[in-house]
Design a protein around this motif. Structure first.
Motif, PDB file in Angstrom:
ATOM      1  N   VAL A  27       0.824  -1.413   0.193  1.00  0.00           N
ATOM      2  CA  VAL A  27      -0.102   0.211  -0.274  1.00  0.00           C
ATOM      3  C   VAL A  27       1.119   1.407   0.030  1.00  0.00           C
ATOM      4  O   VAL A  27       0.423   2.494   0.188  1.00  0.00           O
ATOM      5  CB  VAL A  27      -0.518   0.220   0.906  1.00  0.00           C
ATOM      6  N   SER A  28       2.526   1.341   0.271  1.00  0.00           N
ATOM      7  CA  SER A  28       2.955   2.606   0.305  1.00  0.00           C
ATOM      8  C   SER A  28       4.767   2.039  -0.069  1.00  0.00           C
ATOM      9  O   SER A  28       4.404   0.748   0.733  1.00  0.00           O
ATOM     10  CB  SER A  28       2.613   3.202   2.215  1.00  0.00           C
ATOM     11  N   TRP A  29       5.491   2.837  -0.860  1.00  0.00           N
ATOM     12  CA  TRP A  29       6.605   2.511  -0.307  1.00  0.00           C
ATOM     13  C   TRP A  29       7.156   3.856  -0.333  1.00  0.00           C
ATOM     14  O   TRP A  29       6.514   4.978  -0.957  1.00  0.00           O
ATOM     15  CB  TRP A  29       6.772   1.696  -1.485  1.00  0.00           C
ATOM     16  N   PHE A  30       8.501   4.018  -0.267  1.00  0.00           N
ATOM     17  CA  PHE A  30       9.404   5.114  -0.874  1.00  0.00           C
ATOM     18  C   PHE A  30      10.904   4.712  -0.790  1.00  0.00           C
ATOM     19  O   PHE A  30      11.571   3.822  -0.425  1.00  0.00           O
ATOM     20  CB  PHE A  30       9.267   6.429   0.676  1.00  0.00           C
ATOM     21  N   SER A  31      11.497   5.663  -1.542  1.00  0.00           N
ATOM     22  CA  SER A  31      13.215   5.214  -1.972  1.00  0.00           C
ATOM     23  C   SER A  31      13.574   6.345  -2.004  1.00  0.00           C
ATOM     24  O   SER A  31      13.252   7.420  -2.649  1.00  0.00           O
ATOM     25  CB  SER A  31      13.270   4.686  -3.235  1.00  0.00           C
ATOM     26  N   LYS A  32      14.662   7.026  -0.798  1.00  0.00           N
ATOM     27  CA  LYS A  32      15.258   8.492  -0.560  1.00  0.00           C
ATOM     28  C   LYS A  32      16.134   8.288  -0.481  1.00  0.00           C
ATOM     29  O   LYS A  32      17.006   7.522   0.705  1.00  0.00           O
ATOM     30  CB  LYS A  32      13.889   9.533  -0.742  1.00  0.00           C
ATOM     31  N   LYS A  33      17.364   9.450  -0.781  1.00  0.00           N
ATOM     32  CA  LYS A  33      18.616   9.780  -0.262  1.00  0.00           C
ATOM     33  C   LYS A  33      18.664  10.365   1.342  1.00  0.00           C
ATOM     34  O   LYS A  33      18.020  11.098   1.365  1.00  0.00           O
ATOM     35  CB  LYS A  33      19.908  10.481  -0.671  1.00  0.00           C
ATOM     36  N   GLN A  34      19.571   9.898   2.342  1.00  0.00           N
ATOM     37  CA  GLN A  34      19.143  10.338   4.126  1.00  0.00           C
ATOM     38  C   GLN A  34      19.735  11.863   3.311  1.00  0.00           C
ATOM     39  O   GLN A  34      20.578  11.950   2.552  1.00  0.00           O
ATOM     40  CB  GLN A  34      19.789   9.206   4.328  1.00  0.00           C
TER      41      GLN A  34
END
Length: 402
Positions: free
Chosen positions: A276-283
């Motif tokens: 239902v949800s996801w994310f991919s990002k640089k810290q």
């Protein structure tokens, strides 16, 4: 459901004057202006006026406005729910009984002029196929359109969106490419991630170089399009079920960015068996250890779980202890240890709120083997076999009409 001329339904709460439209100027009073009684398209107040009118109407008929999502309206009657989600003039709605749905349609048609009342099949570029026990959401038409738009339909198909050996950098000595073309390609792919989380990591990495794109960056973007070209029909399959348990998977690729050595966070969340949800990002900051990078992404994932828990309350779905799976034992131990010692004193204090959640048994962190960590697909480029394995476990597949 679509509301015809939605903005014309809005009532204005302040005095608004407009010039006489060209071609309709009164020759006797050419310098006079019109005072508006209702909102018009192009008026800055029009969207707000329409939303206030619709909110007032729904609330007067027993609906409650969502606390977290102000465009969500829920009505409960004898233990059954009727839900309406508003997106400007488009309304997606559903209920636990046919009678409630028909009553809602009748109410809306009695107040507004409506069109496209029926089963949801297409919404904001998303194609929805509803079967008896499953729902399949994809962007096949959109994917084929963008592949054709950028002339990639004749390219060879790739099994993965990024090769495992590739490490993108600023490449300051590289050949410059057209910024508008590069940004257009990135923007098109970012919208595709709404139903294709499998390209989330690769697109996110390429999106970092939009200010000064080089040929090496464009080559990688074209690689993503070659992958999309061979998987246009893929989407997310949702199955019906009684399991409403909220769980998450989080992972980090320590110092994954070759430019500034910042880590990449990735996470995905399931309601029952459905993604239902996801994310991919640089810290935002450089992590001094793998444990710190994993601990930071665990904190971000906990924030997401708390928000989703609050959202589910509005659907009358309560959660017990929520489980977050992490493949780093050190990060799990830090979350359970309230004592500040040499291994954790360098970690920003804002990340330690996860300890309170663990102590209060709102969230529990569980260890999972690295090869079973589903969030891996959001933090690094994988080999074809592992990529396809995780893609399948996320529920991303090709729809087969039986």
């Amino acid at each position: 459901m679509d509301v015809k001329s939605a903005f014309l339904n809005g009532y204005l709460n302040e005095e608004v004057y407009v010039e006489q439209p060209k071609g309709f100027v009164d020759p006797s009073y050419p310098n006079h202006v019109y005072k508006l009684k209702k909102a018009l398209y192009g008026l800055k107040q029009a969207p707000r006026a329409w939303y206030e009118r619709l909110t007032e109407f729904l609330v007067s008929h027993g609906y409650k406005k969502g606390g977290n999502d102000k465009t969500l309206f829920v009505r409960e009657e004898k233990g059954k729910l009727m839900i309406a989600q508003i997106y400007v003039d488009d309304i997606v709605f559903g209920g636990m009984s046919r009678q409630m749905v028909e009553h809602f349609v009748h109410q809306m048609q009695s107040e507004f002029e409506m069109s496209l009342v029926g089963e949801l099949t297409y919404f904001l570029g998303l194609q929805v196929k509803q079967m008896e026990d499953t729902i399949f959401i994809s962007q096949e038409k959109y994917a084929r359109n963008i592949v054709k738009k950028f002339g990639m339909e004749g390219g060879s198909h790739k099994r993965t969106p990024a090769p495992t050996h590739l490490k993108l950098t600023k490449d300051e000595k590289g050949v410059d490419v057209d910024q508008s073309l590069y940004r257009s390609m990135i923007g098109s792919l970012l919208y595709l991630t709404a139903s294709r989380p499998d390209i989330m990591f690769a697109v996110g990495v390429c999106a970092r170089y939009q200010s000064e794109p080089k040929m090496s960056h464009l080559t990688q973007v074209k690689r993503i399009f070659k992958y999309v070209n061979g998987t246009c029909g893929y989407g997310i399959l949702y199955s019906h079920g009684n399991d409403s348990t909220l769980i998450g998977y989080c992972d980090a690729d320590w110092a994954g960015s070759a430019d500034d050595r910042k880590s990449t966070s990735g996470a995905c969340f399931f309601l029952g068996n459905n993604l239902v949800s996801w994310f991919s990002k640089k810290q935002n900051s450089v992590s001094l250890s793998t444990a710190e990078a994993e601990y930071i992404v665990a904190g971000s994932s906990c924030s997401q779980l708390l928000w989703m828990r609050q959202m589910l309350k509005e659907y009358s779905v309560e959660q017990d202890v929520m489980t977050l799976y992490c493949d780093n034992l050190s990060a799990i131990n830090i979350s359970k240890n309230p004592i500040q010692h040499s291994r954790t004193k360098h970690i920003d204090i804002r990340h330690h709120f996860i300890r309170e959640l663990v102590e209060e048994k709102i969230v529990t962190l569980e260890h999972i083997a690295s090869e079973e960590q589903l969030a891996d697909i959001f933090t690094k480029a994988l080999d074809a076999n592992q990529f396809e394995k995780l893609r399948g476990k996320l529920g991303i597949c090709l729809f087969e009409d039986k």
